[in-house]
Design a protein around this motif. Structure first.
Motif, short mmCIF file in Angstrom:
data_model
loop_
_atom_site.label_atom_id
_atom_site.label_comp_id
_atom_site.label_asym_id
_atom_site.label_seq_id
_atom_site.Cartn_x
_atom_site.Cartn_y
_atom_site.Cartn_z
N UNK A 61 0.88 -1.17 0.00
CA UNK A 61 0.00 0.00 0.00
C UNK A 61 0.91 1.22 0.00
N UNK A 62 0.71 2.12 -0.95
CA UNK A 62 1.64 3.25 -1.09
C UNK A 62 1.47 4.28 0.01
N UNK A 63 0.21 4.56 0.33
CA UNK A 63 -0.03 5.58 1.36
C UNK A 63 -1.40 5.33 1.97
N UNK A 89 5.16 3.54 4.08
CA UNK A 89 3.77 3.88 3.74
C UNK A 89 3.62 5.38 3.99
N UNK A 90 3.29 6.12 2.94
CA UNK A 90 3.09 7.55 3.10
C UNK A 90 1.82 7.82 3.90
N UNK A 92 -1.25 10.56 4.75
CA UNK A 92 -1.98 11.81 4.50
C UNK A 92 -3.03 11.87 5.58
N UNK B 16 4.38 -1.50 -7.86
CA UNK B 16 3.55 -2.62 -7.39
C UNK B 16 2.95 -3.33 -8.58
N UNK B 27 6.87 8.94 -4.16
CA UNK B 27 6.71 9.59 -2.86
C UNK B 27 7.21 11.03 -2.91
#
Lengths: 359, 89
Positions: A61-63, A89-90, A92, B16, B27
């Motif tokens: 999961x990126x963020x 993991x970013x 927000x 991914x 990022x």
């Protein structure tokens, strides 16, 4: 292949994963999606929350979009966010700003992968505070100043309503003038939002003007909130589809997994992370499989704009009692269904700011 | 992009795998990009081999049409300009 065709059948992990970390909130905004206020006694523990973050990291999961309630009301908030960042993991996170102090602003500014959005629902205390509570405009503004003072480019999240619509330009000036970025999102009839939906939803004329305004303000973020307006012409920036269960989901403070943050209803609960792994819920829950297979039917399919709005927002339909095959309740081709006055009395009053509920 | 260039992902980009290829997320500027499966051998090569050599191998295996190569090079150049990949020097 269009992004709709690419994403319709789902992904190996969500793009947009909202995590409501607590129901505790020191405010009680009249349109709160999660009807937040008091902490639920069975919210995920720190250990459970850390394990969930580990699972998301394994899924790449990126963020995560962290909300609540007020996330900063959770005593382990910074510990959990550090844990997510350590696992790449970013973060927000959305905050009402009232609990954001100088130390928090410094921590935020010291990180590379944290974005913060402060909620502000008007460009003046009169408009904002009627929705979010007395004094909240000044609290939010102070939080913006603290972040700006640290050289951090914050975001301001604005739920645009018929009361605030005429302040869009002023809000844009206020936020960008302080070095921030404006994000506008759609009012949903979810949570307490159901009670104020008719009093605060945009008029059809305002919806048309908003579409034009967004087209001329490409630096304003929308979180894909207004894809139903793309039916008016050229699609707005974003994926322009309902991502519920396909690219979006929401984990609530108790670990319940919902199709999106706007449908916290039993019909859209896919499972609980205390009973099954998040990965298993995401990949195999019957609800999510159904959502990935379904297409909006009914009148929308013969509409020339279907390829741009794909039938609109599932949550808006569900909470207004419409069928999921009906057009979005704010479909731009539907007639106005209520009064167009911009100052309809609100059936709810926001509770004044109160001390943070302690564990 | 030249056939002799070797490329690697930017260190702030995560990749991914998905059924259509991959999602790339930066990022640095929070960009999300769809990576077609034909691009994957290139963007995940980690600078190990020239892109021309990778393309030749894919053509030999029947995984890539020769006339698609110029377009792929243009797309890779676009990814380089966006900072998603870098040419290894």
């Amino acid at each position: 292949m269009s992004s709709y065709e690419t994403l319709h059948h789902g992904l190996s992990a969500p793009i947009c994963l909202t995590w409501e970390v607590t129901y505790a909130c020191n405010l009680a905004c009249v349109h709160c999606l999660s009807s937040s206020g008091k902490r639920a006694p069975d919210e995920l523990t720190t250990a459970e929350a850390r394990a969930l973050i580990d699972e998301w990291a394994a899924m790449q999961v990126f963020y995560i979009n962290v909300g609540g309630g007020e996330p900063l009301a959770r005593p382990d908030f910074f510990e959990l966010m550090e844990h997510a960042l350590e696992r790449r993991i970013g973060v927000k996170f959305s905050t009402n700003g009232t609990l954001l102090d100088r130390a928090a602003a410094r921590w935020i500014a010291s990180t590379d992968y944290v974005d913060v959005q402060i909620s502000l629902d008007g460009a003046s205390p009169e408009v904002n505070d009627a929705i979010r509570g007395r004094g909240t405009f000044q609290h939010a503004r102070r939080a913006m100043e603290l972040l700006a003072g640290e050289g951090f480019r914050f975001k301001v999240n604005h739920v645009v309503t018929r009361r605030s619509f005429d302040q869009l330009d002023a809000l844009y000036e206020l936020v960008t003038g302080m070095g921030g970025q404006l994000r506008v999102t759609r009012l949903r009839p979810s949570g307490r939002g159901a009670a104020v939906w008719h009093a605060l939803k945009l008029t059809q004329e305002q919806n048309r003007r908003l579409y034009a305004w967004l087209r001329t303000h490409p630096d304003v973020l929308t979180g894909d909130s207004f894809f139903h307006l793309s039916a008016l012409g050229a699609p707005l920036d974003g994926l322009n589809l309902c991502g519920a269960g396909r690219i979006v989901c929401c984990v609530d403070p108790r670990g319940d997994v919902y199709a999106c943050p706007f449908v916290l209803a039993p019909e859209f609960r896919a499972g609980n992370v205390r009973e099954r792994s998040f990965a298993s819920i995401w990949r195999d829950s019957p609800l999510f499989r159904r959502l990935r297979a379904r297409e909006v039917e009914g009148r929308c399919r013969s509409c020339g704009a279907y390829g741009r709005c794909h039938g609109g927002c599932m949550a808006a339909k569900h909470f207004t009692g419409a069928s999921l095959d009906d057009p979005d309740p704010e479909c731009v081709f539907e007639p106005e269904t209520g009064p167009t006055s911009t100052l309809i009395p609100l059936p709810l009053t926001p509770r004044p700011l109160r001390p943070v509920p302690l564990r | 992009m030249r056939r002799s260039d070797r490329i690697r992902l930017d260190e702030a980009v995560a990749l991914r795998r998905e059924r259509f290829g991959a999602l790339a997320y930066s990022y640095r500027d929070r960009q999300l990009l769809f990576i077609d499966r034909r691009l994957l051998p290139f963007v995940s090569s980690d600078g190990g081999r020239p892109v021309g050599e990778i393309a030749d191998e894919l053509i030999d295996r029947g995984d890539l049409q020769e006339d698609a190569v110029p377009h792929l090079m243009t797309v890779l150049e676009g990814l380089r300009r966006k900072g998603i990949v870098h040419v290894v020097v």
